[in-house]
Scaffold this motif. Structure first.
Motif: not given
Length: 224
Positions: A11, A49, A54
């Motif tokens: 990520d 996550d 997000r």
């Protein structure tokens, strides 16, 4: 939410969301969650996550996990001092669709009430600029003001009390049940020592009443 860590799935975001895996009964709160700058973390800070949305999803879950109604439920779920993924996954975290609702016609939706408050409580330093930008905020970090932060957190506690369908008497009991029961003894004891009162109880119930009367909670205006 996932506790999987595939070796090649890197990520590249410049911020993370983590929760504290230590949950001592003597602490003011049980479940502590925060967004942090991208960095190495160990077992004591498991990372949460999201597959989509997000930044906004993180802000909502961040506010939810740090709210008193959820913390009260978490206290019944931890048998020792470890807050693990299998416990967090069973906590009554609200689903995404709950945030598109509103308590009263004319009030903002819950997502509109929560995200700005979560952003201000989180974005207090330049190293979380990435989170602020991802949410859509392009201003400078918010100054750290203990009194204002207490008001904002209490407003979020009250908002979530309404989202969970709690009556005022329910929230009052959660905050400070009659002896011999207890819920947040360290919080109450520390605030009485510092402020001469259980300030969180007063602020949360004031914000709860504001919402119940169809008003956007504003504790600084009410208490000034």
């Amino acid at each position: 939410m996932s506790n999987k860590a595939p070796l090649l799935d890197i990520d590249v975001a410049d911020w993370l969301q983590a929760f504290r895996s230590i949950a001592r009964g003597t602490d003011e709160r049980t479940l502590l969650t925060s967004n942090i700058p991208a960095s190495g973390v160990g077992n004591s800070a498991p990372v949460v996550d999201y597959e989509c949305g997000r930044a906004v999803a993180s802000a909502l879950v961040l506010a939810n996990m740090n709210s008193l109604p959820l913390d009260w439920a978490a206290r019944f779920s931890v048998g020792g001092i470890n807050m693990n993924f299998f416990i967090v996954k069973q906590l009554p975290v609200l689903p995404p669709e709950a945030y598109s609702e509103r308590l009263w016609a004319g009030l903002p939706t819950y997502v509109e009430l929560i995200v700005p408050r979560a952003l201000e409580l989180t974005y207090t330093a330049d190293d979380l600029e990435g989170f602020a930008r991802d949410v859509g905020f392009d201003g400078s970090p918010f100054p750290w003001d203990d009194s204002r932060r207490h008001c904002l957190q209490s407003e979020l506690d009250a908002i979530y009390a309404h989202m969970y369908g709690l009556e005022r008497t329910d929230m009052k009991w959660i905050l400070d049940p009659p002896v011999p029961s207890y819920s947040f003894p360290a919080l109450k004891r520390n605030e009485i020592a510092e402020f001469g009162e259980y300030r969180t109880q007063r602020l949360v119930l004031t914000a709860y009443d504001q919402l119940a009367h169809g008003e956007v909670p504003d504790l600084e205006r009410e208490l000034s």
